[in-house]
Design an enzyme around this catalytic site. Structure first.
Site, mmCIF file in Angstrom:
data_model
loop_
_atom_site.group_PDB
_atom_site.id
_atom_site.type_symbol
_atom_site.label_atom_id
_atom_site.label_comp_id
_atom_site.label_asym_id
_atom_site.label_seq_id
_atom_site.Cartn_x
_atom_site.Cartn_y
_atom_site.Cartn_z
ATOM 1 N N SER A 251 0.809 -1.217 0.000
ATOM 2 C CA SER A 251 0.000 0.000 0.000
ATOM 3 C C SER A 251 0.843 1.267 0.000
ATOM 4 O O SER A 251 0.452 2.276 -0.596
ATOM 5 C CB SER A 251 -0.943 -0.003 1.205
ATOM 6 O OG SER A 251 -1.863 -1.071 1.113
ATOM 7 N N HIS A 311 0.009 4.534 4.397
ATOM 8 C CA HIS A 311 -0.653 5.106 3.222
ATOM 9 C C HIS A 311 -0.270 6.574 3.065
ATOM 10 O O HIS A 311 0.126 7.022 1.981
ATOM 11 C CB HIS A 311 -2.176 4.992 3.361
ATOM 12 C CG HIS A 311 -2.674 3.587 3.323
ATOM 13 N ND1 HIS A 311 -4.015 3.286 3.300
ATOM 14 C CD2 HIS A 311 -2.029 2.404 3.297
ATOM 15 C CE1 HIS A 311 -4.167 1.967 3.266
ATOM 16 N NE2 HIS A 311 -2.970 1.421 3.272
#
Length: 365
Positions: A251, A311
Protein backbone atom coordinates in the site's frame (compact mmCIF):
# COMPACT_ATOMS: atom_id res chain seq x y z
CA UNK A 1 12.52 34.84 -59.62
CA UNK A 2 15.16 37.16 -58.10
CA UNK A 3 18.44 35.64 -57.04
CA UNK A 4 18.58 34.62 -53.37
CA UNK A 5 14.82 34.16 -53.07
CA UNK A 6 12.74 30.98 -53.33
CA UNK A 7 9.01 30.66 -53.72
CA UNK A 8 7.16 30.80 -50.42
CA UNK A 9 10.23 31.85 -48.42
CA UNK A 10 11.70 35.06 -47.08
CA UNK A 11 14.29 37.05 -49.02
CA UNK A 12 17.96 36.39 -48.22
CA UNK A 13 20.23 39.31 -49.24
CA UNK A 14 23.32 38.42 -51.25
CA UNK A 15 25.48 40.94 -49.39
CA UNK A 16 26.29 39.92 -45.80
CA UNK A 17 24.66 42.17 -43.23
CA UNK A 18 25.08 42.53 -39.49
CA UNK A 19 22.09 40.24 -39.05
CA UNK A 20 23.68 37.62 -41.34
CA UNK A 21 26.84 37.67 -39.25
CA UNK A 22 24.76 37.28 -36.12
CA UNK A 23 22.95 34.21 -37.50
CA UNK A 24 26.20 32.84 -38.89
CA UNK A 25 27.68 32.95 -35.39
CA UNK A 26 24.76 30.94 -34.04
CA UNK A 27 24.86 28.56 -36.99
CA UNK A 28 28.59 27.88 -36.58
CA UNK A 29 28.21 27.37 -32.85
CA UNK A 30 25.81 24.44 -33.33
CA UNK A 31 27.30 23.00 -36.50
CA UNK A 32 29.29 20.63 -34.29
CA UNK A 33 31.02 18.72 -37.09
CA UNK A 34 31.76 21.91 -39.10
CA UNK A 35 30.34 20.46 -42.32
CA UNK A 36 28.33 23.58 -43.13
CA UNK A 37 25.03 21.83 -42.33
CA UNK A 38 22.89 21.34 -39.23
CA UNK A 39 21.54 17.81 -38.85
CA UNK A 40 18.47 16.70 -36.94
CA UNK A 41 20.70 15.74 -33.99
CA UNK A 42 22.38 19.14 -34.02
CA UNK A 43 19.02 20.92 -34.26
CA UNK A 44 17.80 19.01 -31.22
CA UNK A 45 21.09 19.89 -29.51
CA UNK A 46 20.28 23.59 -29.96
CA UNK A 47 16.90 23.17 -28.36
CA UNK A 48 18.05 20.96 -25.49
CA UNK A 49 21.10 23.09 -24.69
CA UNK A 50 21.52 23.92 -21.02
CA UNK A 51 21.55 27.58 -22.02
CA UNK A 52 17.79 27.47 -22.46
CA UNK A 53 14.94 27.08 -20.01
CA UNK A 54 12.81 24.64 -22.01
CA UNK A 55 12.90 21.31 -23.84
CA UNK A 56 11.18 20.73 -27.16
CA UNK A 57 9.34 17.40 -27.61
CA UNK A 58 10.58 15.10 -30.38
CA UNK A 59 7.37 15.38 -32.39
CA UNK A 60 7.75 19.18 -32.60
CA UNK A 61 11.41 18.86 -33.63
CA UNK A 62 10.28 16.56 -36.43
CA UNK A 63 7.76 19.14 -37.64
CA UNK A 64 10.26 21.99 -37.45
CA UNK A 65 12.80 19.95 -39.40
CA UNK A 66 10.28 18.98 -42.09
CA UNK A 67 9.14 22.57 -42.58
CA UNK A 68 12.64 24.10 -42.53
CA UNK A 69 14.38 21.46 -44.69
CA UNK A 70 13.17 22.77 -48.06
CA UNK A 71 15.19 20.37 -50.23
CA UNK A 72 14.44 17.29 -48.05
CA UNK A 73 18.15 16.59 -47.64
CA UNK A 74 17.85 15.77 -43.98
CA UNK A 75 20.06 18.74 -43.13
CA UNK A 76 19.73 22.51 -42.82
CA UNK A 77 22.24 24.59 -44.73
CA UNK A 78 22.86 28.18 -43.66
CA UNK A 79 20.18 29.65 -45.94
CA UNK A 80 17.57 27.20 -44.62
CA UNK A 81 18.67 27.94 -41.06
CA UNK A 82 18.17 31.68 -41.50
CA UNK A 83 14.82 31.07 -43.21
CA UNK A 84 13.79 28.91 -40.28
CA UNK A 85 14.60 31.66 -37.81
CA UNK A 86 12.55 34.16 -39.85
CA UNK A 87 9.79 31.83 -41.00
CA UNK A 88 6.45 33.09 -39.59
CA UNK A 89 5.35 29.46 -39.18
CA UNK A 90 8.37 28.60 -37.05
CA UNK A 91 9.67 31.79 -35.54
CA UNK A 92 7.30 31.81 -32.57
CA UNK A 93 8.00 28.23 -31.55
CA UNK A 94 11.71 28.15 -32.27
CA UNK A 95 12.28 31.60 -30.87
CA UNK A 96 10.50 30.52 -27.68
CA UNK A 97 13.09 27.83 -27.05
CA UNK A 98 16.21 29.84 -27.97
CA UNK A 99 14.95 32.96 -26.24
CA UNK A 100 17.77 33.19 -23.71
CA UNK A 101 20.52 33.30 -26.34
CA UNK A 102 18.70 35.56 -28.80
CA UNK A 103 17.43 37.96 -26.13
CA UNK A 104 20.96 38.39 -24.81
CA UNK A 105 21.44 40.53 -27.95
CA UNK A 106 17.86 41.42 -28.89
CA UNK A 107 15.78 42.67 -25.93
CA UNK A 108 12.70 40.63 -25.04
CA UNK A 109 9.49 42.34 -26.14
CA UNK A 110 6.87 40.23 -24.40
CA UNK A 111 5.60 36.68 -24.20
CA UNK A 112 5.57 34.42 -27.23
CA UNK A 113 2.43 32.68 -28.35
CA UNK A 114 2.77 28.94 -27.89
CA UNK A 115 0.70 28.15 -30.99
CA UNK A 116 2.22 28.51 -34.47
CA UNK A 117 -0.20 30.14 -36.90
CA UNK A 118 -0.27 29.89 -40.69
CA UNK A 119 -3.03 31.35 -42.90
CA UNK A 120 -5.21 31.84 -39.78
CA UNK A 121 -5.01 28.14 -38.93
CA UNK A 122 -3.04 26.44 -36.18
CA UNK A 123 -0.27 24.17 -37.50
CA UNK A 124 0.66 22.64 -34.15
CA UNK A 125 0.71 23.40 -30.46
CA UNK A 126 3.35 22.13 -28.11
CA UNK A 127 1.41 22.64 -24.86
CA UNK A 128 -1.95 20.93 -24.38
CA UNK A 129 -1.73 17.28 -25.42
CA UNK A 130 2.06 17.11 -25.56
CA UNK A 131 2.13 14.91 -22.45
CA UNK A 132 -0.33 12.48 -24.02
CA UNK A 133 1.88 12.21 -27.10
CA UNK A 134 4.71 10.94 -24.89
CA UNK A 135 2.93 7.64 -24.20
CA UNK A 136 4.93 4.83 -25.76
CA UNK A 137 4.79 1.04 -25.69
CA UNK A 138 8.54 0.78 -26.27
CA UNK A 139 10.38 0.01 -24.16
CA UNK A 140 7.53 -2.08 -22.73
CA UNK A 141 6.13 -1.12 -19.32
CA UNK A 142 7.00 -4.29 -17.45
CA UNK A 143 8.32 -3.06 -14.08
CA UNK A 144 4.96 -3.05 -12.27
CA UNK A 145 4.01 -6.26 -14.04
CA UNK A 146 7.16 -8.03 -12.81
CA UNK A 147 6.64 -6.79 -9.24
CA UNK A 148 3.05 -8.01 -9.36
CA UNK A 149 4.14 -11.43 -10.61
CA UNK A 150 6.68 -11.72 -7.78
CA UNK A 151 4.01 -10.83 -5.23
CA UNK A 152 1.66 -13.44 -6.67
CA UNK A 153 4.34 -16.17 -6.71
CA UNK A 154 5.38 -15.51 -3.10
CA UNK A 155 1.77 -15.43 -1.93
CA UNK A 156 1.06 -18.72 -3.71
CA UNK A 157 4.14 -20.29 -2.10
CA UNK A 158 2.88 -19.42 1.38
CA UNK A 159 -0.62 -20.50 0.39
CA UNK A 160 0.78 -23.91 -0.60
CA UNK A 161 1.87 -24.22 3.02
CA UNK A 162 -1.64 -23.38 4.17
CA UNK A 163 -0.74 -19.82 5.20
CA UNK A 164 -2.47 -16.87 3.55
CA UNK A 165 -2.49 -14.53 6.56
CA UNK A 166 1.13 -13.34 6.36
CA UNK A 167 2.38 -16.11 8.66
CA UNK A 168 3.92 -18.41 6.02
CA UNK A 169 7.65 -19.09 5.56
CA UNK A 170 8.11 -16.27 3.02
CA UNK A 171 6.12 -13.82 5.13
CA UNK A 172 8.22 -14.59 8.20
CA UNK A 173 11.33 -13.49 6.30
CA UNK A 174 9.95 -10.45 4.47
CA UNK A 175 7.27 -8.90 6.70
CA UNK A 176 8.11 -5.69 8.59
CA UNK A 177 8.63 -6.89 12.15
CA UNK A 178 9.17 -4.09 14.71
CA UNK A 179 11.19 -6.50 16.86
CA UNK A 180 13.61 -7.22 14.00
CA UNK A 181 14.32 -3.73 12.75
CA UNK A 182 18.01 -4.56 12.52
CA UNK A 183 17.08 -6.69 9.50
CA UNK A 184 16.92 -3.60 7.32
CA UNK A 185 15.55 -5.36 4.23
CA UNK A 186 12.19 -5.68 5.99
CA UNK A 187 11.61 -1.93 5.56
CA UNK A 188 11.22 -2.68 1.81
CA UNK A 189 10.36 -6.37 1.44
CA UNK A 190 7.13 -6.13 3.43
CA UNK A 191 5.62 -4.92 0.15
CA UNK A 192 5.84 -8.52 -1.12
CA UNK A 193 3.72 -9.91 1.75
CA UNK A 194 -0.08 -9.74 1.76
CA UNK A 195 -2.78 -10.69 4.24
CA UNK A 196 -5.35 -12.61 2.27
CA UNK A 197 -6.41 -12.81 -1.35
CA UNK A 198 -8.48 -9.60 -1.29
CA UNK A 199 -5.56 -7.59 0.07
CA UNK A 200 -3.32 -8.95 -2.69
CA UNK A 201 -5.81 -8.41 -5.52
CA UNK A 202 -6.64 -4.83 -4.54
CA UNK A 203 -2.97 -3.81 -4.46
CA UNK A 204 -2.24 -5.62 -7.73
CA UNK A 205 -5.10 -3.95 -9.58
CA UNK A 206 -4.30 -0.46 -8.34
CA UNK A 207 -0.53 -0.63 -8.91
CA UNK A 208 -1.00 -2.01 -12.42
CA UNK A 209 -3.72 0.49 -13.26
CA UNK A 210 -1.64 3.44 -12.04
CA UNK A 211 1.91 2.20 -12.57
CA UNK A 212 1.81 1.05 -16.18
CA UNK A 213 0.63 4.45 -17.58
CA UNK A 214 3.39 6.17 -15.61
CA UNK A 215 5.99 3.78 -17.03
CA UNK A 216 4.80 4.45 -20.58
CA UNK A 217 5.72 8.13 -20.20
CA UNK A 218 8.41 8.26 -17.51
CA UNK A 219 10.15 4.87 -18.01
CA UNK A 220 10.44 2.02 -15.55
CA UNK A 221 13.35 3.21 -13.41
CA UNK A 222 11.68 6.48 -12.48
CA UNK A 223 8.47 4.71 -11.53
CA UNK A 224 10.47 2.14 -9.56
CA UNK A 225 12.17 4.91 -7.57
CA UNK A 226 8.80 6.45 -6.74
CA UNK A 227 7.32 3.08 -5.76
CA UNK A 228 10.22 2.07 -3.50
CA UNK A 229 10.34 5.56 -1.97
CA UNK A 230 6.71 5.15 -0.94
CA UNK A 231 7.35 1.68 0.48
CA UNK A 232 10.34 2.85 2.53
CA UNK A 233 8.55 5.95 3.77
CA UNK A 234 5.55 3.85 4.80
CA UNK A 235 7.57 1.51 7.00
CA UNK A 236 9.73 4.28 8.51
CA UNK A 237 6.70 6.41 9.38
CA UNK A 238 4.85 3.43 10.85
CA UNK A 239 7.87 2.48 12.95
CA UNK A 240 7.85 5.95 14.53
CA UNK A 241 4.10 6.41 15.04
CA UNK A 242 3.15 2.80 15.84
CA UNK A 243 6.37 1.16 17.08
CA UNK A 244 4.70 -2.17 17.89
CA UNK A 245 2.81 -2.64 14.61
CA UNK A 246 3.70 -5.30 12.04
CA UNK A 247 3.39 -4.17 8.44
CA UNK A 248 2.53 -6.11 5.27
CA UNK A 249 1.39 -5.14 1.79
CA UNK A 250 2.34 -2.81 -1.05
CA UNK A 251 0.00 0.00 0.00
CA UNK A 252 2.86 2.46 0.65
CA UNK A 253 4.07 1.98 -2.91
CA UNK A 254 0.53 2.07 -4.30
CA UNK A 255 -0.21 5.40 -2.63
CA UNK A 256 3.13 6.70 -3.89
CA UNK A 257 1.91 5.95 -7.42
CA UNK A 258 -1.34 7.82 -6.74
CA UNK A 259 0.58 10.87 -5.53
CA UNK A 260 3.07 10.54 -8.41
CA UNK A 261 0.21 11.12 -10.84
CA UNK A 262 -0.60 14.33 -8.95
CA UNK A 263 3.09 15.30 -9.11
CA UNK A 264 3.29 14.81 -12.87
CA UNK A 265 0.06 16.78 -13.35
CA UNK A 266 1.57 19.68 -11.39
CA UNK A 267 4.86 19.60 -13.29
CA UNK A 268 3.27 19.11 -16.73
CA UNK A 269 0.08 21.13 -16.28
CA UNK A 270 0.42 23.13 -19.52
CA UNK A 271 1.33 20.02 -21.53
CA UNK A 272 -1.69 17.96 -20.44
CA UNK A 273 -4.94 18.05 -22.35
CA UNK A 274 -7.25 17.40 -19.36
CA UNK A 275 -5.01 18.32 -16.44
CA UNK A 276 -7.73 19.78 -14.22
CA UNK A 277 -9.97 16.72 -14.63
CA UNK A 278 -7.13 14.30 -13.84
CA UNK A 279 -6.11 16.32 -10.79
CA UNK A 280 -9.66 16.42 -9.44
CA UNK A 281 -10.04 12.64 -9.88
CA UNK A 282 -6.90 11.83 -7.90
CA UNK A 283 -7.68 14.40 -5.23
CA UNK A 284 -11.17 12.91 -4.90
CA UNK A 285 -9.74 9.41 -4.44
CA UNK A 286 -7.30 10.63 -1.79
CA UNK A 287 -9.99 12.62 0.04
CA UNK A 288 -12.41 9.70 0.14
CA UNK A 289 -9.75 7.33 1.47
CA UNK A 290 -8.50 9.71 4.15
CA UNK A 291 -12.04 10.73 5.10
CA UNK A 292 -13.11 7.10 5.47
CA UNK A 293 -10.09 6.31 7.66
CA UNK A 294 -10.72 9.29 9.97
CA UNK A 295 -14.45 8.52 10.22
CA UNK A 296 -13.92 4.84 11.03
CA UNK A 297 -11.30 5.52 13.67
CA UNK A 298 -12.63 8.57 15.48
CA UNK A 299 -16.41 8.40 14.99
CA UNK A 300 -17.14 4.69 14.62
CA UNK A 301 -14.18 3.74 16.86
CA UNK A 302 -13.33 0.75 14.71
CA UNK A 303 -10.07 -1.09 15.27
CA UNK A 304 -8.81 -2.05 11.83
CA UNK A 305 -5.59 -3.69 10.74
CA UNK A 306 -4.95 -1.04 8.10
CA UNK A 307 -1.72 0.96 8.10
CA UNK A 308 -3.11 4.39 7.36
CA UNK A 309 0.16 5.99 8.42
CA UNK A 310 1.94 3.94 5.76
CA UNK A 311 -0.65 5.11 3.22
CA UNK A 312 -0.16 8.76 4.12
CA UNK A 313 3.64 8.52 4.24
CA UNK A 314 3.70 6.67 0.92
CA UNK A 315 1.57 9.39 -0.66
CA UNK A 316 3.83 12.18 0.66
CA UNK A 317 6.91 10.33 -0.59
CA UNK A 318 5.30 9.71 -3.98
CA UNK A 319 4.49 13.40 -4.36
CA UNK A 320 7.97 14.59 -3.36
CA UNK A 321 9.94 11.95 -5.26
CA UNK A 322 7.57 12.23 -8.22
CA UNK A 323 8.35 15.94 -8.48
CA UNK A 324 12.04 15.09 -8.21
CA UNK A 325 12.44 12.24 -10.70
CA UNK A 326 9.49 12.10 -13.10
CA UNK A 327 9.84 13.75 -16.49
CA UNK A 328 9.04 17.45 -16.75
CA UNK A 329 8.39 18.17 -20.42
CA UNK A 330 8.83 21.92 -20.12
CA UNK A 331 10.90 23.32 -17.27
CA UNK A 332 9.90 26.65 -15.77
CA UNK A 333 11.69 28.68 -13.12
CA UNK A 334 9.11 28.07 -10.41
CA UNK A 335 9.24 24.33 -11.17
CA UNK A 336 13.00 24.33 -10.58
CA UNK A 337 12.48 25.87 -7.17
CA UNK A 338 9.72 23.35 -6.43
CA UNK A 339 12.08 20.53 -7.53
CA UNK A 340 14.74 21.59 -5.05
CA UNK A 341 12.20 21.99 -2.25
CA UNK A 342 10.78 18.50 -2.89
CA UNK A 343 14.20 16.82 -3.01
CA UNK A 344 15.49 18.52 0.15
CA UNK A 345 12.26 17.82 2.08
CA UNK A 346 12.15 14.14 1.09
CA UNK A 347 15.76 13.41 2.03
CA UNK A 348 15.37 15.36 5.28
CA UNK A 349 12.32 13.33 6.32
CA UNK A 350 13.97 10.04 5.35
CA UNK A 351 17.13 10.94 7.24
CA UNK A 352 15.09 11.74 10.35
CA UNK A 353 13.31 8.38 10.07
CA UNK A 354 16.52 6.39 9.63
CA UNK A 355 18.36 8.15 12.47
CA UNK A 356 15.38 7.75 14.80
CA UNK A 357 15.28 4.01 14.14
CA UNK A 358 18.99 3.74 14.88
CA UNK A 359 19.37 5.94 17.96
CA UNK A 360 15.91 6.33 19.55
CA UNK A 361 16.05 2.93 21.22
CA UNK A 362 13.75 3.73 24.13
CA UNK A 363 10.89 4.41 21.70
CA UNK A 364 10.89 0.79 20.55
CA UNK A 365 11.25 -0.94 23.91
Amino acid sequence: MPSGQREGTVSIPLTPTRSDLYWRRIFNKYDKDNDGRISYVELKGIIESREYDHDLPDNVVDKIMSLADRDNSGYLDFAEFVEMMHNPDLKAVFGHFVARYIHSIIPHRGPVDTTVQSHSKSIFTYTDGTYEEEYSCWPPAICMILISIIEIVLFCYDASHGKTDATGPIAQIFIYNPHKRQEAWRFLTYMLVHVGVVHLLVNLLVQLFLGVPLEMVHRWWRVMLVYLAGVAAGSLATSLTDPKVYLAGASGGVYALVAAHIATIIMNWAEMEFAIIQLLVFLLLATVDIGTAVYDRYWRHLQQNIGYVAHLAGAVAGLLVGIGVLRNLEKRKWEKRLWWAAVVLYFSLMLIGVLANIFWKTHFQ
